[in-house]
Design a protein around this motif. Structure first.
Motif, PDB file in Angstrom:
ATOM      1  N   ASP A  43     -34.323 -52.283 -19.359  1.00  0.00           N
ATOM      2  CA  ASP A  43     -33.557 -51.087 -19.710  1.00  0.00           C
ATOM      3  C   ASP A  43     -32.056 -51.349 -19.835  1.00  0.00           C
ATOM      4  OD1 ASP A  43     -35.889 -49.646 -19.741  1.00  0.00           O
ATOM      5  OD2 ASP A  43     -35.643 -48.854 -17.715  1.00  0.00           O
ATOM      6  N   ILE A  44     -31.562 -52.435 -19.227  1.00  0.00           N
ATOM      7  CA  ILE A  44     -30.125 -52.717 -19.318  1.00  0.00           C
ATOM      8  C   ILE A  44     -29.795 -53.675 -20.451  1.00  0.00           C
ATOM      9  CG2 ILE A  44     -29.676 -52.228 -16.894  1.00  0.00           C
ATOM     10  CD1 ILE A  44     -29.569 -55.313 -16.465  1.00  0.00           C
ATOM     11  N   ALA A  45     -30.807 -54.118 -21.171  1.00  0.00           N
ATOM     12  CA  ALA A  45     -30.570 -54.986 -22.333  1.00  0.00           C
ATOM     13  C   ALA A  45     -29.938 -54.155 -23.449  1.00  0.00           C
ATOM     14  CB  ALA A  45     -31.898 -55.578 -22.807  1.00  0.00           C
ATOM     15  N   PRO A  46     -29.290 -54.814 -24.400  1.00  0.00           N
ATOM     16  CA  PRO A  46     -28.733 -54.060 -25.526  1.00  0.00           C
ATOM     17  C   PRO A  46     -29.820 -53.246 -26.230  1.00  0.00           C
ATOM     18  CG  PRO A  46     -27.982 -56.333 -25.577  1.00  0.00           C
ATOM     19  CD  PRO A  46     -29.031 -56.245 -24.513  1.00  0.00           C
ATOM     20  N   SER A  47     -29.446 -52.106 -26.741  1.00  0.00           N
ATOM     21  CA  SER A  47     -30.389 -51.273 -27.485  1.00  0.00           C
ATOM     22  C   SER A  47     -30.944 -52.070 -28.664  1.00  0.00           C
ATOM     23  CB  SER A  47     -29.686 -50.013 -27.997  1.00  0.00           C
ATOM     24  OG  SER A  47     -28.676 -50.374 -28.936  1.00  0.00           O
ATOM     25  N   ASP A  48     -32.107 -51.654 -29.155  1.00  0.00           N
ATOM     26  CA  ASP A  48     -32.696 -52.329 -30.321  1.00  0.00           C
ATOM     27  C   ASP A  48     -31.713 -52.331 -31.483  1.00  0.00           C
ATOM     28  OD1 ASP A  48     -35.076 -52.919 -29.026  1.00  0.00           O
ATOM     29  OD2 ASP A  48     -36.065 -51.096 -29.717  1.00  0.00           O
ATOM     30  N   GLU A  49     -31.045 -51.205 -31.680  1.00  0.00           N
ATOM     31  CA  GLU A  49     -30.079 -51.091 -32.781  1.00  0.00           C
ATOM     32  C   GLU A  49     -28.953 -52.116 -32.632  1.00  0.00           C
ATOM     33  OE1 GLU A  49     -26.915 -47.855 -33.075  1.00  0.00           O
ATOM     34  OE2 GLU A  49     -28.441 -47.173 -34.513  1.00  0.00           O
ATOM     35  N   LEU A  50     -28.380 -52.231 -31.437  1.00  0.00           N
ATOM     36  CA  LEU A  50     -27.278 -53.166 -31.218  1.00  0.00           C
ATOM     37  C   LEU A  50     -27.759 -54.608 -31.316  1.00  0.00           C
ATOM     38  CD1 LEU A  50     -24.358 -53.763 -30.574  1.00  0.00           C
ATOM     39  CD2 LEU A  50     -24.902 -53.448 -28.135  1.00  0.00           C
ATOM     40  N   ARG A  51     -28.919 -54.888 -30.748  1.00  0.00           N
ATOM     41  CA  ARG A  51     -29.466 -56.247 -30.798  1.00  0.00           C
ATOM     42  C   ARG A  51     -29.696 -56.679 -32.248  1.00  0.00           C
ATOM     43  NH1 ARG A  51     -34.498 -57.587 -31.168  1.00  0.00           N
ATOM     44  NH2 ARG A  51     -35.250 -55.543 -30.543  1.00  0.00           N
ATOM     45  N   ASN A  57     -24.937 -60.037 -37.524  1.00  0.00           N
ATOM     46  CA  ASN A  57     -23.470 -60.149 -37.536  1.00  0.00           C
ATOM     47  C   ASN A  57     -22.992 -61.050 -36.397  1.00  0.00           C
ATOM     48  OD1 ASN A  57     -22.618 -57.908 -39.588  1.00  0.00           O
ATOM     49  ND2 ASN A  57     -24.161 -56.962 -38.287  1.00  0.00           N
ATOM     50  N   ARG A  58     -23.517 -62.257 -36.316  1.00  0.00           N
ATOM     51  CA  ARG A  58     -23.220 -63.169 -35.211  1.00  0.00           C
ATOM     52  C   ARG A  58     -21.720 -63.455 -35.050  1.00  0.00           C
ATOM     53  NH1 ARG A  58     -26.709 -63.222 -31.467  1.00  0.00           N
ATOM     54  NH2 ARG A  58     -26.948 -65.395 -31.008  1.00  0.00           N
ATOM     55  N   SER A  59     -20.972 -63.352 -36.111  1.00  0.00           N
ATOM     56  CA  SER A  59     -19.536 -63.642 -36.013  1.00  0.00           C
ATOM     57  C   SER A  59     -18.751 -62.484 -35.385  1.00  0.00           C
ATOM     58  CB  SER A  59     -18.964 -63.963 -37.395  1.00  0.00           C
ATOM     59  OG  SER A  59     -19.073 -62.827 -38.241  1.00  0.00           O
ATOM     60  N   GLU A  60     -19.408 -61.379 -35.127  1.00  0.00           N
ATOM     61  CA  GLU A  60     -18.748 -60.190 -34.581  1.00  0.00           C
ATOM     62  C   GLU A  60     -18.922 -60.086 -33.063  1.00  0.00           C
ATOM     63  OE1 GLU A  60     -16.863 -58.102 -36.264  1.00  0.00           O
ATOM     64  OE2 GLU A  60     -17.212 -59.057 -38.197  1.00  0.00           O
ATOM     65  N   TRP A  61     -18.705 -61.189 -32.364  1.00  0.00           N
ATOM     66  CA  TRP A  61     -18.891 -61.223 -30.920  1.00  0.00           C
ATOM     67  C   TRP A  61     -18.081 -60.146 -30.199  1.00  0.00           C
ATOM     68  CZ3 TRP A  61     -21.615 -62.002 -26.876  1.00  0.00           C
ATOM     69  CH2 TRP A  61     -21.023 -62.100 -25.618  1.00  0.00           C
ATOM     70  N   GLY A  62     -16.813 -60.011 -30.551  1.00  0.00           N
ATOM     71  CA  GLY A  62     -15.950 -59.033 -29.881  1.00  0.00           C
ATOM     72  C   GLY A  62     -16.465 -57.613 -30.036  1.00  0.00           C
ATOM     73  N   GLU A  63     -16.934 -57.292 -31.213  1.00  0.00           N
ATOM     74  CA  GLU A  63     -17.475 -55.952 -31.455  1.00  0.00           C
ATOM     75  C   GLU A  63     -18.784 -55.747 -30.688  1.00  0.00           C
ATOM     76  OE1 GLU A  63     -17.730 -52.065 -32.796  1.00  0.00           O
ATOM     77  OE2 GLU A  63     -16.027 -53.447 -32.776  1.00  0.00           O
ATOM     78  N   PHE A  64     -19.634 -56.770 -30.682  1.00  0.00           N
ATOM     79  CA  PHE A  64     -20.870 -56.679 -29.894  1.00  0.00           C
ATOM     80  C   PHE A  64     -20.540 -56.442 -28.427  1.00  0.00           C
ATOM     81  CE2 PHE A  64     -23.771 -58.776 -26.960  1.00  0.00           C
ATOM     82  CZ  PHE A  64     -24.939 -58.069 -27.211  1.00  0.00           C
ATOM     83  N   ARG A  65     -19.617 -57.230 -27.897  1.00  0.00           N
ATOM     84  CA  ARG A  65     -19.218 -57.116 -26.495  1.00  0.00           C
ATOM     85  C   ARG A  65     -18.772 -55.693 -26.177  1.00  0.00           C
ATOM     86  NH1 ARG A  65     -14.513 -56.932 -24.327  1.00  0.00           N
ATOM     87  NH2 ARG A  65     -14.253 -57.416 -22.121  1.00  0.00           N
ATOM     88  N   ASN A  66     -17.897 -55.130 -27.019  1.00  0.00           N
ATOM     89  CA  ASN A  66     -17.393 -53.771 -26.793  1.00  0.00           C
ATOM     90  C   ASN A  66     -18.513 -52.734 -26.834  1.00  0.00           C
ATOM     91  OD1 ASN A  66     -14.762 -54.651 -26.486  1.00  0.00           O
ATOM     92  ND2 ASN A  66     -14.251 -54.340 -28.639  1.00  0.00           N
ATOM     93  N   ARG A  67     -19.397 -52.861 -27.814  1.00  0.00           N
ATOM     94  CA  ARG A  67     -20.500 -51.904 -27.940  1.00  0.00           C
ATOM     95  C   ARG A  67     -21.458 -52.010 -26.756  1.00  0.00           C
ATOM     96  NH1 ARG A  67     -22.455 -51.871 -34.288  1.00  0.00           N
ATOM     97  NH2 ARG A  67     -20.409 -51.489 -35.208  1.00  0.00           N
ATOM     98  N   TYR A  68     -21.737 -53.231 -26.335  1.00  0.00           N
ATOM     99  CA  TYR A  68     -22.657 -53.405 -25.220  1.00  0.00           C
ATOM    100  C   TYR A  68     -22.039 -52.913 -23.906  1.00  0.00           C
ATOM    101  CZ  TYR A  68     -26.092 -55.611 -22.125  1.00  0.00           C
ATOM    102  OH  TYR A  68     -27.049 -55.857 -21.166  1.00  0.00           O
TER     103      TYR A  68
END
Length: 121
Positions: A43-51, A57-68
């Motif tokens: 349940d604490i893993a990133p949502s399916d949508e975010l994953r 968008n592997r190059s968008e690490w900073g954005e992934f980090r913020n969203r997660y």
């Protein structure tokens, strides 16, 4: 506070302490016996949508980090127990990603450290 990160595909060790899988999906090719988990907190893993977004968008690490980090705030109370456990024993967050520097466990560790700091103050 002792939290370490480890790929689920690496051999389990007695030095791992409390082993927690933090992925939503079960890792391919790993049996439940071989995983030697103490807990699986999907349940604490990133949502399916975010994953899925991050996979494209592997190059968008900073954005992934913020969203997660934003998603993790919804689980703050649930994560306090894990942060508390890590203050008294070693906790190993297990993940399946091949990228050891850019994955959800890295962000989760950061969040747990922040929770621990808040609890201590």
């Amino acid at each position: 506070m002792t939290i370490q990160l480890k790929r689920i595909y690496d051999d389990a060790s007695s030095d791992d302490g409390y082993r927690v899988l933090v992925d939503k999906l079960w890792p391919r090719g790993i049996s439940k016996d071989a995983a030697r988990l103490d807990e699986w907190i999907k349940d604490i893993a990133p949502s399916d949508e975010l994953r899925q977004w991050f996979h494209s968008n592997r190059s968008e690490w900073g954005e992934f980090r913020n969203r997660y980090l934003h998603e993790l705030k919804e689980h703050k109370e649930d994560l306090r127990d894990l942060a508390s456990r890590a203050s008294s024993e070693k906790v190993t967050l297990l993940y399946s990603s091949k990228d050891t520097e850019h994955n959800n466990a890295v962000v989760l560790k950061e969040y747990l450290n922040k929770l621990h700091s808040e609890q201590c103050n």
